[in-house]
Design a protein around this motif. Structure first.
Motif, PDB file in Angstrom:
ATOM      1  N   PHE A  13       0.837  -1.206   0.000  1.00 52.20           N
ATOM      2  CA  PHE A  13       0.000   0.000   0.000  1.00 52.20           C
ATOM      3  C   PHE A  13       0.870   1.254   0.000  1.00 52.20           C
ATOM      4  O   PHE A  13       0.548   2.234  -0.656  1.00 52.20           O
ATOM      5  N   LYS A  14       2.004   1.209   0.744  1.00 50.90           N
ATOM      6  CA  LYS A  14       2.921   2.362   0.772  1.00 50.90           C
ATOM      7  C   LYS A  14       3.469   2.625  -0.619  1.00 50.90           C
ATOM      8  O   LYS A  14       3.560   3.778  -1.055  1.00 50.90           O
ATOM      9  N   GLU A  15       3.847   1.549  -1.320  1.00 55.41           N
ATOM     10  CA  GLU A  15       4.374   1.708  -2.678  1.00 55.41           C
ATOM     11  C   GLU A  15       3.304   2.282  -3.601  1.00 55.41           C
ATOM     12  O   GLU A  15       3.584   3.175  -4.397  1.00 55.41           O
ATOM     13  N   ALA A  16       2.078   1.765  -3.477  1.00 56.23           N
ATOM     14  CA  ALA A  16       0.977   2.275  -4.303  1.00 56.23           C
ATOM     15  C   ALA A  16       0.732   3.752  -3.993  1.00 56.23           C
ATOM     16  O   ALA A  16       0.580   4.565  -4.904  1.00 56.23           O
ATOM     17  N   PHE A  17       0.721   4.076  -2.697  1.00 63.40           N
ATOM     18  CA  PHE A  17       0.490   5.468  -2.287  1.00 63.40           C
ATOM     19  C   PHE A  17       1.553   6.368  -2.901  1.00 63.40           C
ATOM     20  O   PHE A  17       1.246   7.411  -3.466  1.00 63.40           O
ATOM     21  N   SER A  18       2.823   5.941  -2.817  1.00 69.21           N
ATOM     22  CA  SER A  18       3.872   6.821  -3.334  1.00 69.21           C
ATOM     23  C   SER A  18       3.835   6.917  -4.856  1.00 69.21           C
ATOM     24  O   SER A  18       4.247   7.931  -5.410  1.00 69.21           O
ATOM     25  N   CYS A  19       3.294   5.899  -5.527  1.00 64.89           N
ATOM     26  CA  CYS A  19       3.120   6.009  -6.990  1.00 64.89           C
ATOM     27  C   CYS A  19       2.043   7.040  -7.322  1.00 64.89           C
ATOM     28  O   CYS A  19       2.166   7.776  -8.297  1.00 64.89           O
ATOM     29  N   GLY A  73       3.099  13.752   0.466  1.00 66.27           N
ATOM     30  CA  GLY A  73       2.441  12.985   1.525  1.00 66.27           C
ATOM     31  C   GLY A  73       0.926  13.073   1.511  1.00 66.27           C
ATOM     32  O   GLY A  73       0.257  12.518   2.371  1.00 66.27           O
ATOM     33  N   ILE A  74       0.372  13.772   0.532  1.00 64.35           N
ATOM     34  CA  ILE A  74      -1.088  13.933   0.405  1.00 64.35           C
ATOM     35  C   ILE A  74      -1.457  13.646  -1.049  1.00 64.35           C
ATOM     36  O   ILE A  74      -0.811  14.143  -1.965  1.00 64.35           O
ATOM     37  N   ILE A  75      -2.513  12.834  -1.246  1.00 65.53           N
ATOM     38  CA  ILE A  75      -2.994  12.591  -2.603  1.00 65.53           C
ATOM     39  C   ILE A  75      -4.013  13.682  -2.945  1.00 65.53           C
ATOM     40  O   ILE A  75      -5.005  13.852  -2.245  1.00 65.53           O
ATOM     41  N   ALA A 133      -4.685  16.674  -8.586  1.00 65.65           N
ATOM     42  CA  ALA A 133      -3.613  16.707  -9.597  1.00 65.65           C
ATOM     43  C   ALA A 133      -2.851  15.375  -9.602  1.00 65.65           C
ATOM     44  O   ALA A 133      -2.504  14.847 -10.667  1.00 65.65           O
ATOM     45  N   ASP A 134      -2.603  14.815  -8.408  1.00 65.51           N
ATOM     46  CA  ASP A 134      -1.908  13.520  -8.306  1.00 65.51           C
ATOM     47  C   ASP A 134      -2.728  12.432  -8.999  1.00 65.51           C
ATOM     48  O   ASP A 134      -2.187  11.616  -9.755  1.00 65.51           O
ATOM     49  N   LEU A 135      -4.035  12.400  -8.727  1.00 63.31           N
ATOM     50  CA  LEU A 135      -4.909  11.384  -9.330  1.00 63.31           C
ATOM     51  C   LEU A 135      -4.943  11.534 -10.845  1.00 63.31           C
ATOM     52  O   LEU A 135      -4.836  10.551 -11.572  1.00 63.31           O
ATOM     53  N   LYS A 136      -5.081  12.784 -11.300  1.00 56.79           N
ATOM     54  CA  LYS A 136      -5.173  13.044 -12.739  1.00 56.79           C
ATOM     55  C   LYS A 136      -3.901  12.555 -13.434  1.00 56.79           C
ATOM     56  O   LYS A 136      -3.953  11.885 -14.465  1.00 56.79           O
ATOM     57  N   ILE A 153      -6.031  13.255   1.961  1.00 54.94           N
ATOM     58  CA  ILE A 153      -5.725  11.825   1.929  1.00 54.94           C
ATOM     59  C   ILE A 153      -4.229  11.607   2.129  1.00 54.94           C
ATOM     60  O   ILE A 153      -3.445  11.679   1.187  1.00 54.94           O
ATOM     61  N   ASN A 154      -3.860  11.373   3.402  1.00 53.56           N
ATOM     62  CA  ASN A 154      -2.485  10.984   3.703  1.00 53.56           C
ATOM     63  C   ASN A 154      -2.433   9.463   3.706  1.00 53.56           C
ATOM     64  O   ASN A 154      -3.426   8.801   3.401  1.00 53.56           O
ATOM     65  N   PHE A 155      -1.295   8.874   4.070  1.00 53.68           N
ATOM     66  CA  PHE A 155      -1.175   7.421   3.985  1.00 53.68           C
ATOM     67  C   PHE A 155      -2.158   6.707   4.919  1.00 53.68           C
ATOM     68  O   PHE A 155      -2.762   5.702   4.545  1.00 53.68           O
ATOM     69  N   THR A 156      -2.360   7.223   6.128  1.00 50.26           N
ATOM     70  CA  THR A 156      -3.269   6.570   7.075  1.00 50.26           C
ATOM     71  C   THR A 156      -4.698   6.570   6.537  1.00 50.26           C
ATOM     72  O   THR A 156      -5.398   5.563   6.618  1.00 50.26           O
ATOM     73  N   VAL A 157      -5.119   7.692   5.955  1.00 51.56           N
ATOM     74  CA  VAL A 157      -6.463   7.777   5.374  1.00 51.56           C
ATOM     75  C   VAL A 157      -6.567   6.813   4.187  1.00 51.56           C
ATOM     76  O   VAL A 157      -7.561   6.099   4.036  1.00 51.56           O
TER      77      VAL A 157
END
Length: 165
Positions: free
Chosen positions: A28-34, A41-43, A46-49, A76-80
């Motif tokens: 999940f951490k790897e997916a989050f950072s991708c 540290g926040i999705i 722009a990140d999603l797009k 949306i941080n990693f915990t969220v």
């Protein structure tokens, strides 16, 4: 925030981390950072797009992206991010999802699937099972005298564990 609220948040996230194996959290951490393209540290939208565009999907509307972000009820941080996956994985009724999958192999609605046909599917389709994995599964699978699997009972074992344990 009050101390009590901070402790409650801490407790909530520690339960969250116990829901997953360490290796899953790493994935999940790897997916989050991708997805977190700008590494802040926040999705964000722009990140999603950008993530979608890298996957070749350029026609995602702002509304769709905003709907996704709304699920986080805040930044949306990693915990969220992990919480959202936890809710998706545990919030749905797994028993019903598994039953619906089995019903595809039971067009007559008998509540059973043939063990040999099912074994053949497991060994040859999609995420192929190894013969050992099939045998492990059949060890806890209720099979009747005609060689049919009572998949409703199997779904119960999968989602609630075997009573004998």
């Amino acid at each position: 925030r009050s101390r009590r609220a901070a402790r409650r948040a801490q407790r909530g996230s520690s339960n969250l981390f116990s829901m997953f194996e360490q290796s899953q959290i790493q994935e999940f951490k790897e997916a989050f950072s991708c997805i977190d393209q700008n590494r802040d540290g926040i999705i964000t939208k722009a990140d999603l797009k950008e993530t979608y565009s890298q996957l070749g999907k350029t026609n995602v509307s702002d509304e769709e992206l905003e709907e996704m972000l709304k699920e986080g009820k805040g930044p949306i941080n990693f915990t969220v991010f992990l919480t959202l996956f936890g809710e998706k994985l545990n919030g749905t009724d797994p028993e019903e999802s598994i039953l619906n999958a089995f019903k595809l192999f039971d067009p007559a609605g008998t509540g059973t699937v043939n063990k040999d046909e099912f074994k053949q599917l497991l060994l040859t389709q999609a995420d192929k099972f190894s013969p050992e994995e099939v045998e492990q599964m059949f060890a806890v699978t209720p099979v009747d005298v005609s060689g049919n699997i009572d998949y409703k009972s199997l779904c119960y074992v999968i989602t609630h564990g075997d009573e004998k344990e």
